[in-house]
Design a protein around this motif. Structure first.
Motif, PDB file in Angstrom:
ATOM      1  N   LEU A  34       0.924  -0.693  -0.453  1.00  0.00           N
ATOM      2  CA  LEU A  34      -0.203   0.275   0.202  1.00  0.00           C
ATOM      3  C   LEU A  34       0.885   1.038  -0.149  1.00  0.00           C
ATOM      4  O   LEU A  34       1.994   1.174   0.786  1.00  0.00           O
ATOM      5  CB  LEU A  34      -0.835  -0.187   1.382  1.00  0.00           C
ATOM      6  CG  LEU A  34      -1.766  -1.339   1.427  1.00  0.00           C
ATOM      7  CD1 LEU A  34      -1.132  -2.386   2.383  1.00  0.00           C
ATOM      8  CD2 LEU A  34      -3.326  -0.433   2.170  1.00  0.00           C
ATOM      9  N   ARG A  35       0.639   1.959  -0.695  1.00  0.00           N
ATOM     10  CA  ARG A  35       2.002   3.392  -1.025  1.00  0.00           C
ATOM     11  C   ARG A  35       0.664   4.701  -0.542  1.00  0.00           C
ATOM     12  O   ARG A  35      -0.659   4.710  -1.023  1.00  0.00           O
ATOM     13  CB  ARG A  35       1.936   3.386  -2.577  1.00  0.00           C
ATOM     14  CG  ARG A  35       2.880   5.027  -3.054  1.00  0.00           C
ATOM     15  CD  ARG A  35       3.547   4.831  -4.590  1.00  0.00           C
ATOM     16  NE  ARG A  35       3.768   5.972  -4.398  1.00  0.00           N
ATOM     17  CZ  ARG A  35       4.988   6.539  -5.509  1.00  0.00           C
ATOM     18  NH1 ARG A  35       5.023   6.062  -5.818  1.00  0.00           N
ATOM     19  NH2 ARG A  35       5.507   7.623  -5.657  1.00  0.00           N
TER      20      ARG A  35
ATOM     21  N   LEU B  86      -8.773  -4.338   3.705  1.00  0.00           N
ATOM     22  CA  LEU B  86      -8.419  -2.844   3.146  1.00  0.00           C
ATOM     23  C   LEU B  86      -8.862  -1.568   3.280  1.00  0.00           C
ATOM     24  O   LEU B  86      -9.068  -0.569   3.337  1.00  0.00           O
ATOM     25  CB  LEU B  86      -7.051  -3.222   2.483  1.00  0.00           C
ATOM     26  CG  LEU B  86      -5.663  -3.612   2.529  1.00  0.00           C
ATOM     27  CD1 LEU B  86      -4.370  -4.158   2.052  1.00  0.00           C
ATOM     28  CD2 LEU B  86      -5.409  -2.750   3.879  1.00  0.00           C
ATOM     29  N   ASN B  87      -9.864  -2.298   1.522  1.00  0.00           N
ATOM     30  CA  ASN B  87     -10.465  -1.211   0.874  1.00  0.00           C
ATOM     31  C   ASN B  87     -12.226  -1.107   1.807  1.00  0.00           C
ATOM     32  O   ASN B  87     -12.823  -0.384   1.567  1.00  0.00           O
ATOM     33  CB  ASN B  87     -11.151  -2.110  -0.427  1.00  0.00           C
ATOM     34  CG  ASN B  87      -9.928  -2.300  -0.536  1.00  0.00           C
ATOM     35  OD1 ASN B  87      -9.018  -2.407  -1.015  1.00  0.00           O
ATOM     36  ND2 ASN B  87     -10.577  -3.356  -2.024  1.00  0.00           N
TER      37      ASN B  87
ATOM     38  N   THR C 202      -7.283  -8.413   0.439  1.00  0.00           N
ATOM     39  CA  THR C 202      -7.263  -6.490   0.076  1.00  0.00           C
ATOM     40  C   THR C 202      -8.984  -6.086   0.223  1.00  0.00           C
ATOM     41  O   THR C 202      -9.434  -4.935   0.350  1.00  0.00           O
ATOM     42  CB  THR C 202      -7.809  -6.541  -1.239  1.00  0.00           C
ATOM     43  OG1 THR C 202      -8.322  -7.457  -1.698  1.00  0.00           O
ATOM     44  CG2 THR C 202      -6.252  -7.063  -1.678  1.00  0.00           C
TER      45      THR C 202
ATOM     46  N   SER D 233      -5.204   5.899   3.887  1.00  0.00           N
ATOM     47  CA  SER D 233      -5.293   3.838   3.226  1.00  0.00           C
ATOM     48  C   SER D 233      -6.133   4.142   2.012  1.00  0.00           C
ATOM     49  O   SER D 233      -7.231   5.158   1.310  1.00  0.00           O
ATOM     50  CB  SER D 233      -6.759   3.266   3.114  1.00  0.00           C
ATOM     51  OG  SER D 233      -6.783   2.266   2.909  1.00  0.00           O
ATOM     52  N   ASP D 234      -5.991   3.770   0.293  1.00  0.00           N
ATOM     53  CA  ASP D 234      -7.132   4.036  -0.566  1.00  0.00           C
ATOM     54  C   ASP D 234      -6.648   2.628  -1.445  1.00  0.00           C
ATOM     55  O   ASP D 234      -5.695   2.221  -1.760  1.00  0.00           O
ATOM     56  CB  ASP D 234      -6.361   5.102  -1.554  1.00  0.00           C
ATOM     57  CG  ASP D 234      -6.913   5.942  -2.933  1.00  0.00           C
ATOM     58  OD1 ASP D 234      -7.604   4.778  -3.707  1.00  0.00           O
ATOM     59  OD2 ASP D 234      -6.971   7.117  -2.889  1.00  0.00           O
ATOM     60  N   ALA D 235      -7.636   2.060  -2.752  1.00  0.00           N
ATOM     61  CA  ALA D 235      -7.984   1.238  -3.078  1.00  0.00           C
ATOM     62  C   ALA D 235      -6.908   1.062  -3.820  1.00  0.00           C
ATOM     63  O   ALA D 235      -6.096   0.469  -4.863  1.00  0.00           O
ATOM     64  CB  ALA D 235      -8.609   0.101  -2.825  1.00  0.00           C
TER      65      ALA D 235
ATOM     66  N   ARG E  54      -3.665   2.321  -4.837  1.00  0.00           N
ATOM     67  CA  ARG E  54      -2.483   2.547  -4.293  1.00  0.00           C
ATOM     68  C   ARG E  54      -2.118   1.209  -4.389  1.00  0.00           C
ATOM     69  O   ARG E  54      -0.854   1.377  -3.613  1.00  0.00           O
ATOM     70  CB  ARG E  54      -2.753   3.637  -3.637  1.00  0.00           C
ATOM     71  CG  ARG E  54      -2.687   5.304  -3.859  1.00  0.00           C
ATOM     72  CD  ARG E  54      -2.973   6.028  -2.912  1.00  0.00           C
ATOM     73  NE  ARG E  54      -3.165   7.482  -2.825  1.00  0.00           N
ATOM     74  CZ  ARG E  54      -3.493   8.481  -2.461  1.00  0.00           C
ATOM     75  NH1 ARG E  54      -3.501   8.287  -1.311  1.00  0.00           N
ATOM     76  NH2 ARG E  54      -4.300   9.152  -2.842  1.00  0.00           N
ATOM     77  N   GLN E  55      -2.664   0.119  -4.670  1.00  0.00           N
ATOM     78  CA  GLN E  55      -2.083  -1.109  -3.626  1.00  0.00           C
ATOM     79  C   GLN E  55      -1.135  -1.796  -4.873  1.00  0.00           C
ATOM     80  O   GLN E  55      -1.978  -1.731  -6.597  1.00  0.00           O
ATOM     81  CB  GLN E  55      -3.477  -1.818  -3.606  1.00  0.00           C
ATOM     82  CG  GLN E  55      -4.251  -1.708  -1.819  1.00  0.00           C
ATOM     83  CD  GLN E  55      -5.589  -1.998  -1.241  1.00  0.00           C
ATOM     84  OE1 GLN E  55      -5.992  -3.431  -2.091  1.00  0.00           O
ATOM     85  NE2 GLN E  55      -6.571  -2.305  -1.235  1.00  0.00           N
TER      86      GLN E  55
END
Length: 428
Positions: free
Chosen positions: A264-265, A344-345, A341, A416-418, A420-421
């Motif tokens: 994750l960036r 995370l999302n 994921t 967090s942002d999907a 950027r995975q």
């Protein structure tokens, strides 16, 4: 010398900056027999394009030069610094990261002599074409060893997909081809640019008397001549836009089980100073809430054999970059990716569902920090230099104690942002 007292812990931190710009941090530990010292320059593997001291135009240096320089500094014309440390009962080492290079020793005696050895060998470079060429074979073998390490390949494969344009994705040691281009002149150019005392710090923790130890360091530095400090001109690389992050890659290597790394960036700038430390700790607490081994997510996925004891997670803040990683071995790589994921999302809702665990997770983090305060190595190595405004492990304890669940929610929402995975999978 500035004294910062941490009365509740019974600890004191002494800090000063010498006339030549060297930052000195001393932490006496009453009752300890061991002393640990680390000398660090704000120069790492990502600093491969800069304006050399005394020049006007930027130069692109071979990848791996910071790590190569770390190796070569120990070797002098007529001796090796490791031998000198050994004569005074100290064990020494060094390491290079993305943004720093550090030289260190641990000892239970002869602190002054070992400090002199550390300061002298770091501040007295000796490179020749012959010794540089000899080192290329040694480091080349090290690079090939990591090329065969699936864990290392998984980690840098993940970073490479998050940062395909930036030097962050390049192995810290470089490649066999890149180090073959390094010359003695290159090493001197890098050394003269980044190893000025004004770009360095010295942290000493353990059995020491602050005033006496500072007098030894000051005397050592007073006997040397340094050029005036100059601003360092690093050339920033082009930043990879979110649209160019590589979403997924699958590789086949000699492994017994599939190995998966999810990256994750973060794109937003990390706050400066202590606020940056608070942001980093908040993200780490969020990941604890979502994924530690007592969380609902971990227990559910463990019972379903999607993850096992190899599963882990990490969050890093480097100069100019910050990213998280979830990784592990699994017999169900597709489920590993889809389940993690999905968590995370759905991060904000997942955090809210874990809110009752916040106080426990926070106390665990505080406990780990207090435990680290009993380690001279942890105190010295966690000094962050300029990254978080010169904060120490003692400052981190105060940051954690003040942390609220709302702080964690806000930091995670920022990070967090999907889109950027990335997913990097190694299959047998």
């Amino acid at each position: 010398m500035n004294k910062q007292a941490h009365d509740r812990l019974g600890e004191n931190v002494y800090q000063t900056t010498l006339a030549n710009g060297l930052k000195v941090i001393l932490v006496p530990k009453v009752g300890f027999h061991k002393t640990f010292a680390v000398m660090t320059t704000d120069y790492g593997s990502t600093d491969n394009e800069f304006v050399p001291r005394g020049q006007q135009k930027p130069v692109r240096f071979p990848d791996g030069i910071a790590h190569f320089l770390e190796h070569k500094l120990f070797e002098k014309k007529d001796h090796d610094a490791f031998d000198l440390f050994g004569q005074y009962g100290a064990s020494a080492n060094a390491f290079t990261s993305f943004t720093q290079t550090s030289y260190l020793f641990a000892t239970t005696s002869h602190l002054r002599e070992n400090l002199d050895i550390l300061l002298d060998f770091v501040q007295d470079p000796y490179f020749t074409a012959q010794t540089v060429n000899k080192e290329k074979g040694i480091i080349g073998q090290e690079i090939q060893m990591y090329d065969d390490d699936p864990g290392w390949q998984s980690y840098f494969g993940m970073i490479g997909q998050l940062y395909p344009r930036e030097p962050l994705h390049i192995d810290i040691a470089g490649t066999v081809d890149s180090i073959d281009k390094i010359t003695a002149d290159d090493l001197y150019a890098a050394y003269n640019t980044f190893y000025h005392p004004s770009n360095m710090s010295l942290v000493v923790v353990g059995q020491l008397e602050p005033e006496e130890t500072l007098s030894w360091i000051t005397a050592n530095q007073a006997g040397k001549t340094f050029a005036p400090a100059e601003p360092i001109q690093r050339i920033p690389s082009a930043q990879t836009p979110a649209t160019e992050i590589v979403p997924t890659t699958t590789r086949h290597l000699t492994v017994n089980r599939p190995k998966v790394s999810i990256g994750l960036r973060g794109y937003d700038q990390v706050p400066a100073g202590k606020a940056g430390l608070a942001y980093s700790d908040a993200i780490s607490l969020a990941m604890d809430l979502l994924f530690n081994d007592s969380s609902d997510n971990y227990l559910r996925l463990y019972d379903a054999n999607v993850i096992d004891d190899s599963f882990g997670y990490d969050f890093q803040v480097q100069r100019g970059a910050h990213f998280g990683q979830l990784a592990g071995d699994t017999d169900q790589p597709e489920s590993f990716v889809s389940e993690l994921t999905a968590i995370l999302n759905d991060g904000p809702a997942q955090l809210l569902a874990a809110r009752e665990q916040f106080d426990l997770v926070k106390r665990e983090a505080i406990g780990r920090t207090i435990g680290a305060i009993n380690s001279v190595e942890a105190i010295a190595n966690q000094y962050d230099g300029s990254l978080f405004g010169g904060t120490t492990l003692f400052d981190e304890l105060a940051v954690l104690e003040a942390m609220t669940f709302a702080d964690v929610q806000a930091a995670w929402a920022q990070f967090s942002d999907a889109s950027r995975q990335t997913v990097y999978t190694i299959l047998p």
